[in-house]
Design an enzyme around this catalytic site. Sequence first.
Site, PDB file in Angstrom:
ATOM      1  N   HIS A  18     -69.984  84.231 -25.238  1.00  0.00           N
ATOM      2  CA  HIS A  18     -69.921  83.225 -25.006  1.00  0.00           C
ATOM      3  C   HIS A  18     -69.312  82.705 -24.198  1.00  0.00           C
ATOM      4  O   HIS A  18     -67.948  83.476 -22.931  1.00  0.00           O
ATOM      5  CB  HIS A  18     -69.084  82.893 -26.486  1.00  0.00           C
ATOM      6  CG  HIS A  18     -68.774  81.648 -26.109  1.00  0.00           C
ATOM      7  ND1 HIS A  18     -69.500  80.253 -26.045  1.00  0.00           N
ATOM      8  CD2 HIS A  18     -67.122  80.891 -27.107  1.00  0.00           C
ATOM      9  CE1 HIS A  18     -68.788  78.906 -26.430  1.00  0.00           C
ATOM     10  NE2 HIS A  18     -67.556  79.222 -26.780  1.00  0.00           N
TER      11      HIS A  18
ATOM     12  N   CYS B  33     -68.904  77.821 -31.764  1.00  0.00           N
ATOM     13  CA  CYS B  33     -69.679  78.558 -30.771  1.00  0.00           C
ATOM     14  C   CYS B  33     -69.990  79.669 -31.310  1.00  0.00           C
ATOM     15  O   CYS B  33     -71.422  80.187 -30.455  1.00  0.00           O
ATOM     16  CB  CYS B  33     -68.953  79.009 -30.148  1.00  0.00           C
ATOM     17  SG  CYS B  33     -67.421  78.398 -29.246  1.00  0.00           S
TER      18      CYS B  33
ATOM     19  N   ASN C 197     -67.322  74.811 -21.231  1.00  0.00           N
ATOM     20  CA  ASN C 197     -68.032  75.876 -22.065  1.00  0.00           C
ATOM     21  C   ASN C 197     -68.790  74.751 -23.190  1.00  0.00           C
ATOM     22  O   ASN C 197     -67.901  73.713 -23.683  1.00  0.00           O
ATOM     23  CB  ASN C 197     -66.324  75.575 -23.159  1.00  0.00           C
ATOM     24  CG  ASN C 197     -66.644  76.914 -24.835  1.00  0.00           C
ATOM     25  OD1 ASN C 197     -67.450  76.585 -25.219  1.00  0.00           O
ATOM     26  ND2 ASN C 197     -65.611  76.465 -24.886  1.00  0.00           N
TER      27      ASN C 197
HETATM   28  N1  ACO Z   1     -54.042  70.813 -16.378  1.00  0.00           N
HETATM   29  C1  ACO Z   1     -52.965  71.723 -15.393  1.00  0.00           C
HETATM   30  N2  ACO Z   1     -51.994  71.956 -15.980  1.00  0.00           N
HETATM   31  C2  ACO Z   1     -52.054  72.450 -17.754  1.00  0.00           C
HETATM   32  C3  ACO Z   1     -53.359  71.966 -18.063  1.00  0.00           C
HETATM   33  C4  ACO Z   1     -54.285  71.305 -16.817  1.00  0.00           C
HETATM   34  N3  ACO Z   1     -55.764  70.852 -18.044  1.00  0.00           N
HETATM   35  N4  ACO Z   1     -53.708  72.122 -19.513  1.00  0.00           N
HETATM   36  C5  ACO Z   1     -52.545  73.217 -19.637  1.00  0.00           C
HETATM   37  N5  ACO Z   1     -51.615  73.133 -18.434  1.00  0.00           N
HETATM   38  C6  ACO Z   1     -50.188  73.459 -18.018  1.00  0.00           C
HETATM   39  C7  ACO Z   1     -49.658  73.738 -19.583  1.00  0.00           C
HETATM   40  O1  ACO Z   1     -49.034  72.257 -20.203  1.00  0.00           O
HETATM   41  C8  ACO Z   1     -48.718  74.840 -19.009  1.00  0.00           C
HETATM   42  O2  ACO Z   1     -47.549  74.267 -18.544  1.00  0.00           O
HETATM   43  P1  ACO Z   1     -46.097  74.336 -18.820  1.00  0.00           P
HETATM   44  O3  ACO Z   1     -45.780  76.041 -18.930  1.00  0.00           O
HETATM   45  O4  ACO Z   1     -45.444  73.356 -18.018  1.00  0.00           O
HETATM   46  O5  ACO Z   1     -45.585  73.885 -20.404  1.00  0.00           O
HETATM   47  C9  ACO Z   1     -49.124  75.452 -18.171  1.00  0.00           C
HETATM   48  O6  ACO Z   1     -50.345  74.653 -17.589  1.00  0.00           O
HETATM   49  C10 ACO Z   1     -49.327  76.825 -19.044  1.00  0.00           C
HETATM   50  O7  ACO Z   1     -50.469  75.515 -20.907  1.00  0.00           O
HETATM   51  P2  ACO Z   1     -51.751  77.122 -21.066  1.00  0.00           P
HETATM   52  O8  ACO Z   1     -52.115  76.571 -22.180  1.00  0.00           O
HETATM   53  O9  ACO Z   1     -50.779  79.216 -21.413  1.00  0.00           O
HETATM   54  O10 ACO Z   1     -52.923  78.102 -20.585  1.00  0.00           O
HETATM   55  P3  ACO Z   1     -53.204  79.154 -20.420  1.00  0.00           P
HETATM   56  O11 ACO Z   1     -53.014  79.872 -18.940  1.00  0.00           O
HETATM   57  O12 ACO Z   1     -53.443  79.836 -21.865  1.00  0.00           O
HETATM   58  O13 ACO Z   1     -54.680  78.992 -20.211  1.00  0.00           O
HETATM   59  C11 ACO Z   1     -56.751  77.602 -21.654  1.00  0.00           C
HETATM   60  C12 ACO Z   1     -55.534  77.134 -21.014  1.00  0.00           C
HETATM   61  C13 ACO Z   1     -57.546  77.572 -20.858  1.00  0.00           C
HETATM   62  C14 ACO Z   1     -57.039  76.399 -22.551  1.00  0.00           C
HETATM   63  C15 ACO Z   1     -57.155  78.543 -22.203  1.00  0.00           C
HETATM   64  O14 ACO Z   1     -55.865  79.201 -22.915  1.00  0.00           O
HETATM   65  C16 ACO Z   1     -58.356  79.273 -23.054  1.00  0.00           C
HETATM   66  O15 ACO Z   1     -59.145  79.302 -22.414  1.00  0.00           O
HETATM   67  N6  ACO Z   1     -58.606  79.622 -24.531  1.00  0.00           N
HETATM   68  C17 ACO Z   1     -58.871  79.903 -24.918  1.00  0.00           C
HETATM   69  C18 ACO Z   1     -59.868  78.359 -24.959  1.00  0.00           C
HETATM   70  C19 ACO Z   1     -61.240  79.344 -25.399  1.00  0.00           C
HETATM   71  O16 ACO Z   1     -61.687  80.607 -25.670  1.00  0.00           O
HETATM   72  N7  ACO Z   1     -62.614  78.489 -26.469  1.00  0.00           N
HETATM   73  C20 ACO Z   1     -63.238  79.485 -27.355  1.00  0.00           C
HETATM   74  C21 ACO Z   1     -63.641  78.257 -28.278  1.00  0.00           C
HETATM   75  S1  ACO Z   1     -63.467  76.892 -28.186  1.00  0.00           S
HETATM   76  C22 ACO Z   1     -64.825  76.299 -28.286  1.00  0.00           C
HETATM   77  O17 ACO Z   1     -66.367  76.886 -27.947  1.00  0.00           O
HETATM   78  C23 ACO Z   1     -65.232  75.011 -29.362  1.00  0.00           C
END
Ligand code: ACO
Length: 345
Positions: A272, A132, A302
């Site tokens: 980003h 990214c 993204n």
């Molecule tokens: N729908 C419903 N529930 C979901 C989903 C979904 N799509 N995805 C995950 N969950 C659930 C998980 O299973 C988990 O359930 P559990 O508590 O029963 O285990 C719960 O939601 C919480 O999951 P987390 O992974 O802790 O959720 P979080 O709040 O961290 O959000 C996310 C996840 C959106 C991926 C976040 O961590 C994030 O944005 N991370 C950064 C991503 C990023 O910045 N990437 C940048 C570079 S990548 C690139 O650009 C190529």
Amino acid sequence: MIISGNSCPGRSTNLPEKNKAHSMIVGTGRAVPPKVLTNQDLEKIVDTTDEWIRERTGIQSRFIVEEGTANSDLCTEAALKALEEGQTDPRDVDLLLVGTVTGDAKFPATAVYVQDKLGAKKAVAFDISAACSAFVYGLALADSLIQTRGYKNALVIGAEILTSMTDWEDRATCVLFGDGAGAVLLKPANGPRGILGTYMMSDGSLADLLYSPGGGSRFPASHRTVDEGLHFLKMKGREVFKSAVQCMGDAAIKILEQTGITKDQVDLLITHQANIRIIRATAKRLGMPMEKVFVNIERYGNTSSASIPIALDEARKARRLKEGDLCLMVVFGGGFTWGSALVRM
Ligand code: ACO
């Protein structure tokens, strides 16, 4: 594992004398495929809800390609718009950089396909692999090469077809990504307008938190790699989230310190577009109000290396950025890689 401490080490490139510009942006363009995938569409594919996606990421829809569209197609469309705005003939382009991890093929570089499609026969063309962060890395590199090698018309493109490595059964990642391209045309400049500074940093010890392991020389493509889904993007979301906030904040602070510009002088912050919560947390750490932050993640998702140039183009076309305005761009991506650029438009 996350990056600790208040500031990252890193390398600033081309930091000019205060306010002296070395290259300037004279045109921008963007391209997205026509097909839109909404959160409601995703509800039918994986176990997710529109509410979860909007609340956790800020995304409502994203553009995705249909079969037959290649990365270089989007690049070429975005580049032509940037060239038109910069009133420059493609035949005069002498440097062409494409930041991408989803190129047309494993090799050659996507940049050479774009060169051919544009008819930019005089250009040296190659890709930058920094996930990214690749567009800001490309901006830094093009700015350096304009200063040191006398290039006159440099195209810097960020483009991804992330859906080509999306696992549509993994709800934790498949809701996040979209396809698109953004391009800028740079020319040499003197005076107050232009790139005032750039900053880049990487930390390879964190590579396996966000990567696509299959199809390279470690795990060459085989029935086994495909069966095991090694060609898909893998991400430890929570860890990536924390590092993204830390590193983008650090990169912004670093570039402001090094250029002697204060956050209050910045007219628009473009981070980003990975997650609205990351964007808000970065703005909060910098003490910048959200009115000064550009957000379009709700419509694009993204788009990795395309996210900054798409946002930059939208911001300019929407007059959120006007001539003379100061724009601070900060990025973070796989590698990990991160960086920033400060530009007087
Ligand atoms: N729908 C419903 N529930 C979901 C989903 C979904 N799509 N995805 C995950 N969950 C659930 C998980 O299973 C988990 O359930 P559990 O508590 O029963 O285990 C719960 O939601 C919480 O999951 P987390 O992974 O802790 O959720 P979080 O709040 O961290 O959000 C996310 C996840 C959106 C991926 C976040 O961590 C994030 O944005 N991370 C950064 C991503 C990023 O910045 N990437 C940048 C570079 S990548 C690139 O650009 C190529």
